[in-house]
Design an enzyme around this catalytic site. Structure first.
Site, mmCIF file in Angstrom:
data_model
loop_
_atom_site.group_PDB
_atom_site.id
_atom_site.type_symbol
_atom_site.label_atom_id
_atom_site.label_comp_id
_atom_site.label_asym_id
_atom_site.label_seq_id
_atom_site.Cartn_x
_atom_site.Cartn_y
_atom_site.Cartn_z
ATOM 1 N N CYS A 23 9.945 17.663 11.866
ATOM 2 C CA CYS A 23 9.007 16.592 12.199
ATOM 3 C C CYS A 23 7.665 16.925 11.551
ATOM 4 C CB CYS A 23 8.840 16.447 13.711
ATOM 5 S SG CYS A 23 7.994 17.852 14.457
ATOM 6 N N CYS A 32 5.700 20.016 12.364
ATOM 7 C CA CYS A 32 6.086 21.223 11.617
ATOM 8 C C CYS A 32 5.195 21.386 10.386
ATOM 9 C CB CYS A 32 7.549 21.126 11.171
ATOM 10 S SG CYS A 32 8.728 20.923 12.508
ATOM 11 N N ASP A 70 -7.299 -6.036 -5.111
ATOM 12 C CA ASP A 70 -6.979 -6.141 -6.534
ATOM 13 C C ASP A 70 -7.016 -7.626 -6.884
ATOM 14 O OD1 ASP A 70 -5.760 -5.556 -9.127
ATOM 15 O OD2 ASP A 70 -3.938 -6.395 -8.242
ATOM 16 N N ASP A 81 -2.430 0.205 -9.020
ATOM 17 C CA ASP A 81 -3.096 0.309 -7.713
ATOM 18 C C ASP A 81 -2.567 1.481 -6.881
ATOM 19 O OD1 ASP A 81 -4.505 -2.146 -8.182
ATOM 20 O OD2 ASP A 81 -2.688 -3.241 -7.653
#
Length: 727
Positions: free
Chosen positions: A14, A17, A422, A623
């Site tokens: 996870c 960690c 954008d 982008d």
């Protein structure tokens, strides 16, 4: 000698960690900076000098993880990650299948014959096999004198399981002392299943993040055609040296950065600029890796190779940006680091306080109270507080046409005060179209057909827009078609010569200029539009204007966002005239033109340094770096796969109006998450003292572990029910 290197990390189940590995790396002697990316299961380590990698590996292994310092192929690592995800999926499904009958028996049929034995048989593999990772991780944390959510899961389920097993096979021990031998197999089984389910949902969401990097890497071809002593030689891209001559054929991706030395073509550079119109490349022009050659052919000299190309730098920055953020749901794991030791301490204090009271069966009562504290403090409600709200919000968003990847975006969406847009494909449609046709005076009826027929033979990128605009199925037959590279095209129809192209070329050809047509064209050019002139024989007869139209919903959406107090900025790779005219039209005071991917990324960083919470909406590969750095990243659904992979939010309908809906959903979701966390903690704050027995001296009331288990289940139900309000 300073070092900066990326290492694969193994054993992370996870994102908590990832935090643990990162902290270990940061505190290792000689490490200057370290970031761990759970999405790609990798760590980027910067050091002031050379590191002892074997020793560094052992330090990570002592924490229960693995740092792969040897050279390993990316395919092998990806395969291992897929195996880990498949294993987690199997464990979750299996524990769910086994825990359902345990839950039904424990809650509704607790007095059925051999019910306890059946529950023991079903619960044992859930804890000892499918949920063993919690106990293994808890032991690893304990060895390092640490505690996290795994510790509390292992303690509460482990003690409930051991106590229930004892009461199943030796019930006489409690019965002889006048106590009921209750069992809590259903609590242990359901806790393991729910926490595994949360981990699976998180892992699946994170798995897609690494796809962006794979697709970015896929933009560079594996093989290139190198010209050596006049011969064409096929070479691996990574073996090409700077200064070598490379041939690029029509339709191929350009493999490296360089400079054109022969030939000419149009190159689609939308991955860098975001602009849909391909750029003409002639001798001396610069070309970049990952861009796509259109119809022509040319040779270029490689100037930047390997990690020095612009594409390689974008890939590296996206990696670093993705690894620089910690998701919201790990706040619970951090809280657990404090909460768990306190609960353990309270349970031990409970045992000894009861034990030394000297009342009848004091140590037995103390043990039962200790178990009750651990059961009632079970992290189920705490662990479910965020995931259930996130799942409900993601489901609601999907129905609205908004795909949300993680809890971090939901948390930060509420705080967004600045939105970067954008231009091409986000505000505009991203597809050049003919927006005006100006032919003053009476013209022959077949003129549109003649223009479409001539442009139909042209290779120019804008020819398609002209042909599409006139949309004529039957085109007249033309003669003597010629393409004048960089200027225009010409052809004859019924012995009349037609020219379509630039004004300067028309003047060179001796075409007489019509003042009315030129004046109209000047106004359109001042708005940043593209004007193509049409001449018949030596007379200018009209013009065709091409532009990228603004989406119908963009202006209203921007106004709505500004009313919410969101500051709008327009970022574009297009020319200043075009962008400034668009900004004026939309009422946006902040805009930047002629921006490369790195410029957009730096702009995001600059605004963040000013203390702004920045959202970025885009649709192109250009982008991707800025999207990775933004606090909230939003991709248009019709855009590039890479933009959608990098972004944490995707607008399916590519409508800016959905951004306001997302911000509102974010506000409601955060409110529900905070409510869930509040009630989960209040439940523990009230429940733990009662479980410990604080009411016993005054009222003679002692909470049994069975009621504690029911209360724990009720708290989880309340959290889930509250989350479902989002739908």
């Amino acid at each position: 000698m300073a070092m900066k290197k990326e290492f694969p990390v193994g054993g992370m189940s996870c994102a908590a960690c990832a935090v643990s590995v990162e902290n270990t790396l940061k505190t290792y002697p000689g490490v200057k900076k370290a970031t761990v990316n759970y999405a790609t299961h990798s760590a980027i380590v910067e050091s002031e000098g050379k590191l002892d990698l074997d020793h560094l590996k052992k330090a990570i292994q002592n924490e229960g993880y693995d740092l792969i310092v040897e050279d390993v192929k990316a395919e092998e690592l990806e395969l291992q990650q897929q195996k880990d995800l498949a294993k987690l999926r199997f464990n979750t499904i299996a524990s769910g299948v086994l825990s359902l009958p345990v839950f039904i028996i424990g809650m509704f049929w607790m007095h059925m014959p051999y019910g306890n034995e059946v529950m023991w048989v079903l619960t044992t593999p859930i804890l000892l096999f499918f949920g063993r990772s919690f106990f293994i991780n808890a032991w690893k944390q304990a060895r390092n004198l640490k505690a996290n959510m795994d510790t509390l899961v292992a303690l509460s389920t482990g003690i409930a399981y051991i106590y229930s097993t004892f009461n199943t096979f030796l019930p006489e021990w409690l019965l002889s002392r006048g106590l009921e031998p209750h069992v809590y197999f259903e609590a242990a089984a359901i806790i393991i299943f729910f926490i595994l389910l949360g981990r699976l949902l998180e892992s699946r969401a994170k798995a897609g993040t690494g796809e962006a990097l794979k697709k970015l890497m896929g933009l560079q071809p594996n093989e290139v055609t190198v010209i050596h002593n006049g011969q064409e030689i096929l070479k691996k891209t990574e073996t090409v040296q700077a200064g070598e001559e490379i041939l690029v054929k029509p339709g191929q991706k350009i493999p490296l950065d360089g400079e054109v030395i022969s030939g000419s073509s149009y190159v689609n550079e939308s991955m860098l600029t975001g602009e849909p119109v391909p750029v003409q490349k002639t001798i001396g022009s610069k070309v970049f890796a990952g861009t796509i050659n259109e119809k022509g052919s040319f040779n270029f000299t490689a100037t930047q190779v390997g990690n020095d190309t612009l594409l390689a730098q974008i890939i590296q920055r996206v990696k670093e940006a993705q690894g620089s953020k910690a998701p919201m749901q790990h706040m619970v794991d951090k809280i657990a680091g404090i909460f768990v030791p306190i609960v353990i301490l309270l349970s031990i204090i409970t045992l000894f306080v009861w034990g030394f009271t000297g009342i009848e069966d004091s140590w037995l009562r103390g043990m039962l109270s200790m178990i009750t504290v651990l059961v009632i403090a079970c992290p189920c409600a705490l662990g479910l507080a965020t995931p259930t709200a996130v799942i409900a919000a993601i489901g609601k968003g999907a129905k609205m046409g908004i795909l949300i990847k993680d809890a971090e975006s939901l948390e930060k969406g509420k705080k967004v005060d600045t939105l970067l847009l954008d231009k091409t494909g986000t505000i505009t449609e991203g597809n050049p179209k003919v927006v005006d046709v100006f032919f003053p005076g009476s013209q022959e009826d077949n003129l549109p057909a003649v223009i479409a027929a001539i442009e139909g033979k042209s290779e120019h990128p804008l020819a398609k827009a002209i042909v599409s605009h006139f949309d004529l199925k039957e085109k007249p037959v033309i003669q003597d078609f010629q393409s004048h590279t960089g200027n225009g095209v010409s052809a004859s129809f019924e012995d009349k010569l037609y020219r379509i192209g630039k004004k300067s070329w028309m003047e060179e050809q001796g075409v007489s200029m019509a003042e009315g047509i030129l004046a109209d064209a000047e106004e359109k050019l001042s708005q940043g539009k593209i004007v193509i002139f049409v001449a018949k024989e030596n007379e200018l007869i009209g013009s065709i204007t091409i532009a990228d139209p603004v989406k119908k919903t963009s202006k209203e959406a921007i106004k709505h966002l500004q009313k919410r107090g969101v500051e709008i900025h327009i970022l574009s790779g297009d020319q200043d005239k075009t962008v400034s005219h668009l900004a004026d039209h939309l009422g946006v005071p902040h805009y930047q033109a002629a921006m490369m991917p790195t410029d957009k990324a730096e702009y995001v960083k600059r605004l963040q340094q000013e203390g702004k919470i920045v959202a970025m909406a885009g649709d192109g590969i250009n982008d991707s770096e800025a999207l990775s750095l933004a606090d909230v990243s939003i991709a248009m659904g019709h855009g590039s796969d890479i933009a959608m992979d990098v972004a944490k939010v995707t607008l399916i309908h590519s409508d800016l109006g959905q951004i306001s809906k997302f911000l509102e959903l974010s506000k409601k979701s955060v409110s529900v998450i905070h409510q869930n966390l509040f009630w989960a903690f209040i439940y523990n704050i009230i429940g733990i003292p009662i479980a410990a027995g604080v009411l016993y001296p005054a009222f003679g009331f002692l909470l049994s572990p069975m009621i504690a288990g029911a209360a724990m289940a009720l708290s989880s139900v309340s959290v889930v029910t509250n989350s479902l309000r989002l739908k």
